[in-house]
Scaffold this active site. Structure first.
Site, PDB file in Angstrom:
ATOM      1  N   GLN A 112      87.088 178.458 153.480  1.00 47.92           N
ATOM      2  CA  GLN A 112      88.399 177.858 153.285  1.00 47.92           C
ATOM      3  C   GLN A 112      88.670 177.264 151.919  1.00 47.92           C
ATOM      4  O   GLN A 112      89.681 176.657 151.697  1.00 47.92           O
ATOM      5  CB  GLN A 112      88.589 176.772 154.338  1.00 47.92           C
ATOM      6  CG  GLN A 112      88.600 177.338 155.730  1.00 47.92           C
ATOM      7  CD  GLN A 112      87.372 176.973 156.523  1.00 47.92           C
ATOM      8  OE1 GLN A 112      86.325 176.752 155.955  1.00 47.92           O
ATOM      9  NE2 GLN A 112      87.489 176.907 157.812  1.00 47.92           N
ATOM     10  N   ASN A 241      88.745 168.178 152.844  1.00 49.30           N
ATOM     11  CA  ASN A 241      89.709 169.102 153.380  1.00 49.30           C
ATOM     12  C   ASN A 241      90.192 170.075 152.319  1.00 49.30           C
ATOM     13  O   ASN A 241      90.841 169.674 151.356  1.00 49.30           O
ATOM     14  CB  ASN A 241      90.854 168.225 153.875  1.00 49.30           C
ATOM     15  CG  ASN A 241      92.007 168.994 154.410  1.00 49.30           C
ATOM     16  OD1 ASN A 241      91.951 170.205 154.563  1.00 49.30           O
ATOM     17  ND2 ASN A 241      93.060 168.277 154.666  1.00 49.30           N
ATOM     18  N   CYS A 242      89.864 171.366 152.471  1.00 48.12           N
ATOM     19  CA  CYS A 242      90.344 172.340 151.493  1.00 48.12           C
ATOM     20  C   CYS A 242      90.669 173.671 152.137  1.00 48.12           C
ATOM     21  O   CYS A 242      90.772 174.683 151.482  1.00 48.12           O
ATOM     22  CB  CYS A 242      89.319 172.531 150.385  1.00 48.12           C
ATOM     23  SG  CYS A 242      87.686 172.890 151.032  1.00 48.12           S
ATOM     24  N   VAL A 243      90.862 173.691 153.454  1.00 50.04           N
ATOM     25  CA  VAL A 243      91.236 174.909 154.160  1.00 50.04           C
ATOM     26  C   VAL A 243      92.521 175.461 153.603  1.00 50.04           C
ATOM     27  O   VAL A 243      93.487 174.753 153.480  1.00 50.04           O
ATOM     28  CB  VAL A 243      91.492 174.638 155.652  1.00 50.04           C
ATOM     29  CG1 VAL A 243      90.215 174.413 156.370  1.00 50.04           C
ATOM     30  CG2 VAL A 243      92.424 173.482 155.849  1.00 50.04           C
TER      31      VAL A 243
END
Lengths: 428, 348
Positions: A112, A241-243
């Site tokens: 992601q 968070n890096c989706v």
């Protein structure tokens, strides 16, 4: 609460014998930074690279981007809950190395992570082509569970940013911004006659590489609550968070929260900005109902007339966005939504996974499915082979000639749903 | 530069053959302009010229659509046109449908631009607005003078490969989303819109909410103990190694995999290709997303007839609804052909 942000403009970046700022140029002591990151026994290797605006450099897979800041006066320290003590932040004085960023990379954790190009057509889609980037490449020891792997890299980023931020402690800022956040009692009586507004700040909380933390707490375990904007500027909210990296908020964007910043600009003139409500985007229906119920309840208790609601992510969280919108509007609270779109590569599909007639005021950050061809660049930091599998890539994304065809959803920050960028879309 | 060559498509009425009594007229062609073609020619202001007109009766077209369409395209092709204009059809339903179909076929088969014009409530508008440029016209021929110059201007722009927008070029939005860079960042635009909405001033949403399809559920299975049940998932469960390279987001395909002899999915044999959720638990035990183990138990206990021998998997993450609908249709046809009675669809 009163917070002064002293901004030191960074106009250059190099390695040096001591980590310091001199005449707007940031120098980084590579060995010291590597040693700091290697203090974590779960780190097998750590390397540091520099990437400056305009250079022929591609960074992939990018996990987080973090602005170096340092708390100079007042309680607490940057990234409370992760670094140092857990004192509440948001007052006193904080120095910012504006224009500099720490970028974390290393072997892929999920599918992601994102791409940052420092030049070429990809550069205009990611705001982090414009920052002087200290790239920290961290590889974990073998056999580490994916959740621990993510934690290792995330912590390395915060430590690096706090370490580099220290260089601004005794540097005189180029500009200063002062933010006041009164008690609720005071806020309610200020600016009589102006409508009251709040900001509903939705945080991505769907699991591995989809998590956001507030004072160290995994935000999927909170019920909606109030936070002071000045706490946000001091790093109380950080990214894990890096989706589909286009529409996730790296820590950098939380620190420079654009909607809060813009709301302050017309505060006291066009409205009275009285609250920031943070809420989550959990995956179960019960959680969605609970969080949207409580978000609208808090807005009701604040007595606001209108709210901006921003989403983080797409698909599943579209349901949270729509629930928040509907429940606020049903209480007579006017809403403006900020989202992005997944309308297919040709733009002809429907953009959101959920809808409601009350959503009549929507800002879009663009169609993340649009594709772009990125040229081969001279220097690669990270691992290029992941391009075929990261979100936005597809089999054959990495072409034999070294060019890459991807959806813009792979570019870090390209369709920021807190409106950090200018990209948008329209119906043709 | 020589004038662009235009073919004009008309029905029997505007083609001056006759009224409803001539609606069964088969396709025919006439060199040069007919009826409203005169005004259209004038609106091209010398940049383009109608070289031929193709006419077909509305009923004839409706009843023989495939055959007529191929004949009409054949006639049009003979004129070697650079672009085609159909109508305007105003609020005439059959005529609108024919104009839309002709314009769509011209683009697809001849690879040249086509423009038509209709009233927004013409049934042809909804059917063809995504595929072709439809200039928004009044509901009757009284609006001819309004419609023709707009259609001519749009047609010329398209023939010259110039960019067009619904606002400037008066066509009904095709709903195709196109990215561009705004003057201000999104956060600023959000605050501006908030202030306008609060003050009751006009504002324009940047994303009109889509209207969703609703699929009515089928009647319940009468005897589940005799039913063949298939598993379909958008949760990305595939044989380990993802043999079809299904994308982790924005899937362009689905996979069909055999369950012959499979009673349990394990970390060694199966994994998720999905990039939109925490994959750890699905990868530890893919039955959590695609419940093969439970289905085998139910099969053994006689609670269902049997589990279908294949499962179908795609990735729902960021996948366009148009793609998902296409996969769904294709999977459903396959399942129907295989005599499957019911399907359990799992997400993530």
């Amino acid at each position: 609460m009163r917070l002064t942000l002293g901004k030191i403009t960074i106009k250059g970046l190099d390695f040096g014998s001591a980590t310091r700022v001199e005449n707007g140029k940031l120098f980084v002591n590579k060995e010291e930074l590597v040693a700091l990151i290697r203090e974590d026994s779960r780190v097998a290797s750590a390397e540091v690279f520099l990437a400056r605006p305009g250079e022929s450099v591609r960074i992939v897979p990018v996990k987080d981007v973090i602005e170096p800041r340092v708390k100079v006066e007042g309680p607490g320290n940057i990234f409370p809950g992760f670094i140092g003590k857990l004192d509440p932040v948001g007052s006193g004085r904080t120095h910012v190395l504006q224009g500099a960023a720490v970028v974390t990379t290393g072997k892929i954790v999920g599918f992601q992570e994102g791409i940052i190009d420092m030049t070429g057509p990809g550069a205009q889609f990611t705001p982090f082509s414009q920052t002087f980037n200290v790239v920290v490449k961290v590889e974990p020891v073998a056999g580490l569970h994916q959740h621990d792997h993510e934690n290792v890299v995330r912590m390395a980023g915060f430590k690096a940013a706090a370490y580099i931020g220290e260089a601004g402690r005794n540097t005189a800022p180029d500009t200063e911004e002062v933010y006041e956040w009164p008690s609720l009692a005071e806020a309610m009586t200020k600016h009589p006659g102006l409508p009251k507004v709040a900001y509903v700040y939705m945080l991505q909380t769907q699991g591995l590489l989809h998590d956001t933390y507030v004072y160290g707490v995994d935000a999927k375990r909170i019920i909606p609550t109030l936070i002071s904007p000045t706490e946000v500027f001091d790093g109380a909210i950080v990214s894990g968070n890096c989706v589909s990296a286009c529409d996730k908020n790296p820590t950098y964007v939380h620190l420079n929260q654009p909607i809060i910043t813009e709301l302050f600009k017309r505060h006291g003139k066009d409205y009275n900005f009285v609250g920031v409500i943070i809420t989550n985007e959990n995956v179960t229906l019960a959680d969605k109902e609970r969080s949207s119920n409580y978000t609208s309840r808090l807005a009701e208790m604040l007595g606001v007339d209108a709210a901006i609601v921003s989403e983080e992510g797409f698909g599943n969280p579209d349901a949270d966005l729509v629930m928040n919108c509907r429940k606020l509007e049903q209480k007579g609270i006017k809403t403006v939504l900020v989202t992005d779109e997944y309308a297919g590569r040709d733009g002809s599909s429907q953009s959101l996974a959920d809808t409601t007639p009350e959503a009549n005021a929507v800002i879009t950050a663009g169609n993340a499915n649009e594709t772009i061809v990125l040229p081969k660049l001279d220097t690669l930091i990270g691992h290029i082979d992941v391009v075929d599998v990261i979100a936005g890539g597809f089999s054959g994304s990495l072409r034999p000639d070294g060019t890459i065809e991807v959806e813009i959803q792979a570019l870090t920050g390209a369709t920021s749903e807190v409106g950090f960028i200018k990209l948008t879309a329209k119906g043709m | 530069m020589s004038k662009l060559r235009v073919v004009h498509y008309l029905n029997q009425f505007f083609g001056q053959i006759g009224g409803e009594d001539k609606a069964d007229t088969a396709p025919l062609k006439k060199d040069g302009v007919v009826g409203p073609g005169m005004a259209l020619n004038g609106a091209f202001k010398g940049e383009a010229e109608i070289v031929g007109t193709v006419i077909c009766g509305d009923s004839h077209f409706a009843e023989n659509m495939d055959a007529d369409l191929s004949q009409i395209i054949g006639f049009i092709k003979e004129y070697k046109p650079d672009l085609v204009v159909a109508g305007p059809a105003f609020n005439a339903g059959r005529y609108g449908t024919a104009c839309g179909a002709v314009a769509e076929a011209v683009q697809a088969q001849l690879g040249i631009p086509a423009v038509t014009g209709m009233y927004v409530e013409n049934p042809g508008t909804d059917m063809y607005k995504k595929a072709v440029y439809i200039v928004s016209t009044p509901d009757s021929a009284v609006g001819m003078r309004d419609a023709v110059p707009k259609m001519a201007a749009l047609a010329l722009k398209l023939a010259k490969n110039q960019s067009v927008t619904p606002e400037e070029d008066h066509y009904i939005s095709r709903g195709i989303r196109k990215n561009f860079f705004a003057e201000e960042i999104g956060a600023r635009r959000a605050v501006d819109m908030l202030v306008a909405k609060l003050a009751g001033k006009p504002f324009t949403t940047e994303l009109p909410m889509p209207a969703f399809d609703r699929v009515p559920p089928n009647p319940a299975i009468k005897d589940i103990t005799k039913a063949t049940i298939a598993l379909v998932t958008s949760g990305g469960i595939v044989p380990k190694g993802n043999p079809d390279h299904i994308e982790s987001s924005s899937a362009s395909k689905y996979g069909k995999y055999s369950l012959a002899g499979v009673t349990d999915l394990t970390a060694e044999t199966h994994a998720t290709a999905h990039g939109g959720y925490d994959p750890v638990y699905a990868n530890e035990d893919a039955d959590r997303v695609l419940p093969v183990d439970v289905m085998r138990d139910l099969e053994k206990e006689g609670k269902i007839g049997k589990l279908h021998e294949f499962w179908y998997a795609t990735v729902g993450n960021g996948t366009a609804v148009a793609s998902a609908a296409k996969f769904g249709r294709s999977i459903a046809e396959d399942l129907k052909a295989a005599g499957v009675h019911a399907v359990i669809v799992t997400s993530t």
